[in-house]
Design an enzyme around this catalytic site. Structure first.
Site, PDB file in Angstrom:
ATOM      1  N   LYS A 181       0.794  -1.226   0.000  1.00 41.91           N
ATOM      2  CA  LYS A 181       0.000   0.000   0.000  1.00 41.91           C
ATOM      3  C   LYS A 181       0.830   1.281   0.000  1.00 41.91           C
ATOM      4  O   LYS A 181       0.380   2.306  -0.493  1.00 41.91           O
ATOM      5  CB  LYS A 181      -0.938   0.011   1.212  1.00 41.91           C
ATOM      6  N   GLU A 226      -9.873   6.333   2.848  1.00 42.49           N
ATOM      7  CA  GLU A 226     -10.675   5.266   3.416  1.00 42.49           C
ATOM      8  C   GLU A 226      -9.741   4.091   3.675  1.00 42.49           C
ATOM      9  O   GLU A 226      -8.655   4.015   3.087  1.00 42.49           O
ATOM     10  CB  GLU A 226     -11.760   4.831   2.432  1.00 42.49           C
ATOM     11  N   SER A 268       1.444  -9.562  -1.015  1.00 43.56           N
ATOM     12  CA  SER A 268       1.038  -8.153  -0.924  1.00 43.56           C
ATOM     13  C   SER A 268       1.212  -7.580   0.473  1.00 43.56           C
ATOM     14  O   SER A 268       1.379  -6.378   0.628  1.00 43.56           O
ATOM     15  CB  SER A 268      -0.401  -7.980  -1.397  1.00 43.56           C
TER      16      SER A 268
HETATM   17  C1  LIG Z   1      -2.036  -6.962   2.262  1.00 42.83           C
HETATM   18  C2  LIG Z   1      -3.135  -6.582   1.356  1.00 42.83           C
HETATM   19  N1  LIG Z   1      -3.255  -7.190   0.169  1.00 42.83           N
HETATM   20  C3  LIG Z   1      -4.242  -6.886  -0.682  1.00 42.83           C
HETATM   21  C4  LIG Z   1      -5.204  -5.955  -0.368  1.00 42.83           C
HETATM   22  C5  LIG Z   1      -6.304  -5.708  -1.339  1.00 42.83           C
HETATM   23  O1  LIG Z   1      -6.179  -4.518  -2.024  1.00 42.83           O
HETATM   24  P1  LIG Z   1      -5.857  -4.505  -3.568  1.00 42.83           P
HETATM   25  O2  LIG Z   1      -6.757  -5.456  -4.203  1.00 42.83           O
HETATM   26  O3  LIG Z   1      -6.130  -3.087  -3.968  1.00 42.83           O
HETATM   27  O4  LIG Z   1      -4.445  -4.863  -3.744  1.00 42.83           O
HETATM   28  C6  LIG Z   1      -5.126  -5.280   0.853  1.00 42.83           C
HETATM   29  C7  LIG Z   1      -6.123  -4.259   1.200  1.00 42.83           C
HETATM   30  O5  LIG Z   1      -6.239  -3.781   2.262  1.00 42.83           O
HETATM   31  C8  LIG Z   1      -4.066  -5.611   1.730  1.00 42.83           C
HETATM   32  O6  LIG Z   1      -3.953  -5.002   2.918  1.00 42.83           O
END
Ligand SMILES: Cc1ncc(COP(=O)(O)O)c(C=O)c1O
Lengths: 418, 311
Positions: free
Chosen positions: A88, A110, A388
């Site tokens: 993020k 948000e 992620s």
């Molecule tokens: C670790 C992590 N992965 C994925 C996501 C999902 O978001 P996005 O689909 O925009 O990558 C989030 C959202 O809070 C997250 O914290």
């Protein structure tokens, strides 16, 4: 001169109240000048800060145990090692910096899982901007460590009580704040959703993920990977991991969505017990964009569900909707149980506790190539999974959800009782 | 009165929508276009808003009829959408009550059919409901406009549809004889304002302040600036967002508005009645009484200032 993308096929656009349109035009212009054309060295400053403050580049790591388990080379793109513990920060830092260049005085955002809120709070503290984060009440209860992290970084956290109190409501409420304060405030949206130019701009800040994967694959694998897998809520880590491979037809792209507890829908109650908008959604308009949505036959938006707050959203980025229609991205739904098992598996096999969102990407590997896999997809020789985020924020939720089930690979949680 | 009277540029930008809707943009005037809505602003107009079906179908019918009895010149009927991003807490809760009582787009049109009022009606809703209406597989947008026209709706207001995305809807509204009202915000100016004014018909909704809907105690001072920017455009200007008393209505009309739009102050009455379990007649009487006050305020405002353009 590069120009902003506003539509992706039929998807995207700018479906917002008139009060926001001048701000969106102003933002589009700033995005074009600073991000796309590096005016005043904006992107140079971004790269420098995301390196020194954020800790980029993140490693591409070979996962020995998973590779043995699935019979293919599995590499992990370690976005969990980015400052804050998730991808993020790429977007949050980019947008807060852009707000500074635009002369804005205040940041709002948000958050669902609290990861975007945390990243925004950190970036705002780093760049000395006041910051207010809207978060659904239910998510506040599910992700308490992040609420404290935001506050400790100096952000104000405002609970949103309407509806089910998750990401959808938090986005609506942040848009309302923005409609009131648009002259001084920048809204740092947390995924590749919302009105143009957000989907393209957020993608561009995260594209550094795939740019690094590309370079690191050349070094480590001597070529491009056969597939990239990422979880998808709104889809920002997803598009970040895919962006640089869109033209490489040999690189398969898999977006793992939250299959929740079931893919069926309770139309009466207006509830979908999942968040698989790419696999099951219908085209519609939500939060400023035309995209695939979970909605009932009348066009009312349905409440979604996922064990992971970060995937718990009824919409998805318009560019991903388009890429799915084009056949370039394959959506796969991974249910709560598979994700929880994957959470424990990665923790035990690789020593990495992933975010519950991220666990969905690993659930996909297990569902096709694990011992009980259905073989529905024949994995290529090398697969990169985008990690992620890390799972520290999810420990409470993971313990609670694990206790509700009998998962074969879960450690005992008894010690936590009494 | 020519709607294009003072807009010298409009001829140069004929057919801005890329549809055959030039009929409206370059119309000779309200009589030629037959806009009932525009005609409703012949004297300072009172334009109330209620969410249809709040808190239930039957009471809501009575409430809307009370607005008409209280002197409404146009009524904006909200068709509730689950994500009302332009709405403050008052109307958000009205939306929840109405949806929980079973409101759907089809029910909404039945509601309009069942209403016994002579006043022209405008449907206020969000784009996704317009987009999804109709049998599966039908072309988007047209079925909604057709059904609205059949129900006798005179116009639409769609808060999440800026002029840039409105060509499709504008085309069907032209074809089927509906007006399409746009909202002008305090921040709308220059090219954007012009683009919007090329596409608007019926009346223009002047948003008195930044932010979302909700009743206020004070009046915003951005209204006069917005009205000034709109001076050259000969479409009725109705001011809304925050107006809650006859005094507000008077001040707004005295500042040059052709009408006042009042939503949250009326919805508050419905909400209180619902919370306190008041009989529908009592709530209706209160709505009628506030309506009279607001209408009288608007009329008084016109007397206070000699109106420059003699509407
Ligand atoms: C670790 C992590 N992965 C994925 C996501 C999902 O978001 P996005 O689909 O925009 O990558 C989030 C959202 O809070 C997250 O914290």
């Amino acid at each position: 001169m590069s120009q902003p993308d506003t539509k992706f096929g039929e998807y995207g656009g700018q479906y917002v109240p008139e009060a926001l349109m001048p701000a969106i035009e102003e933002l589009t212009e700033a995005y074009r000048r600073y991000v796309l054309n590096n005016e005043d060295g904006f992107m140079d400053e971004f790269y420098e800060r995301i390196r020194d403050f954020g800790g980029r580049p993140t490693p591409l790591q070979y996962a020995e145990q998973l590779s043995a388990r699935y019979g293919v080379d599995v590499y992990l793109k370690r976005e969990d090692l980015l400052h804050g513990g998730a991808h993020k920060l790429n977007n949050a830092l980019g947008q807060v910096l852009l707000a500074k260049y635009m002369g804005k005085e205040r940041i709002i955002a948000e958050t669902g899982a609290g990861q975007h809120g945390t990243a925004t709070a950190m970036a705002a503290a780093h760049l000395d901007m006041p910051c207010e984060i809207y978060m659904g009440r239910r998510d506040i209860n599910r992700q308490r460590p992040n609420v404290f992290r935001m506050r400790i970084n100096g952000a104000e956290v405002t609970p949103v009580d309407v509806g089910r109190g998750t990401l959808k409501e938090a986005i609506s409420e942040t848009m309302r704040d923005w409609a009131r304060t648009v002259e001084t405030t920048h809204y740092v949206i947390g995924s590749i959703v919302g009105p143009a130019p957000f989907p393209a701009m957020v993608r561009d800040f995260h594209a550094i993920i795939s740019e690094e994967i590309r370079e690191q694959s050349r070094e480590k694998l001597g070529g491009l990977p056969g597939a990239v897998v990422a979880c998808a809520g709104g889809g920002s880590n997803t598009m970040g991991a895919f962006a640089d491979f869109l033209e490489d037809d040999d690189v398969r792209l898999y977006a793992a969505e939250a299959g929740g507890s079931s893919l069926t829908v309770d139309e009466e109650a207006g509830v979908a017990p999942h968040s698989a908008s790419l696999s099951t959604g219908e085209e519609g308009v939500l939060h400023g964009a035309r995209t695939k949505l979970l909605q009932d036959g009348h066009g009312q938006i349905m409440e979604s569900h996922s064990v992971s707050s970060g995937l718990d959203y009824s919409g998805v980025g318009p560019q991903l909707s388009h890429l799915v229609d084009e056949g370039r991205v394959t959506p796969v739904a991974v249910d709560d149980e598979l994700a929880l098992e994957a959470f424990h598996r990665l923790s035990q096999a690789e020593g990495i506790i992933p975010a519950l969102e991220t666990a969905h990407a690993f659930g996909f590997l297990e569902s096709v190539a694990g011992p009980d896999g259905d073989g529905a997809v024949d994995l290529p020789e090398t697969v990169v999974v985008n990690v992620s985020g890390r799972g520290d924020k999810d420990l409470e939720a993971a313990i609670e959800e694990t206790e509700k089930r009998t998962l074969e690979n879960a450690p005992t949680m008894e010690v936590f009782e009494g | 009165m020519s709607r294009d009277g003072e807009r010298t540029e409009s001829a140069a930008s004929a057919d801005p929508r890329g549809t055959d809707g030039s009929e409206r943009a370059d119309a000779d005037g309200p009589d030629a276009s037959g806009s009932t809505l525009e005609a409703a602003f012949d004297e300072p107009a009172f334009v109330p808003y209620l969410a249809a079906g709040d808190p239930d179908f039957e009471s809501s019918l009575e409430y809307v009829e009370a607005l008409a009895a209280g002197g409404a010149d146009v009524i904006e009927l909200g068709l509730p959408f689950s994500e009302p991003i332009a709405e403050g807490p008052t109307i958000q809760q009205a939306v929840v009550r109405s949806l929980e009582a079973g409101m759907t787009p089809e029910r909404f049109f039945e509601f309009v059919d069942a209403l016994d009022v002579e006043v022209p009606l405008v449907c206020m809703t969000y784009y996704n409901l317009i987009y999804q209406f109709g049998p599966a597989g039908s072309e988007p947008v047209r079925p909604f406009v057709e059904r609205a026209a059949a129900a006798g709706i005179e116009g639409l207001v769609v808060p999440d549809l800026p002029a840039e995305e409105a060509d499709l809807l504008r085309g069907y509204c032209d074809e089927l004889g509906l007006d399409l009202v746009f909202i002008v915000a305090p921040t709308t100016a220059g090219d954007r304002l012009h683009r919007m004014m090329e596409r608007v018909s019926g009346y223009v909704y002047v948003q008195a302040r930044l932010g979302v809907t909700g009743a206020r105690d004070d009046l915003s001072d951005s209204t006069e600036g917005t009205l000034e920017r709109l001076e050259g455009y000969d479409v009725p200007k109705a001011v809304g967002f925050g107006i809650s008393t006859g005094e507000h209505a008077e001040a707004v009309v005295a500042a040059g508005a052709d009408g006042v739009i009042v939503g949250s102050a009326l919805v508050d009455i419905v909400a209180r009645g619902h919370e306190n379990d008041e009989p529908a007649e009592a709530v209706a009487a209160e709505l009628e009484s506030l309506s009279r006050e607001l209408k009288a305020g608007a009329v008084a405002g016109a007397k206070r200032t000699p109106r420059p353009e003699g509407t």
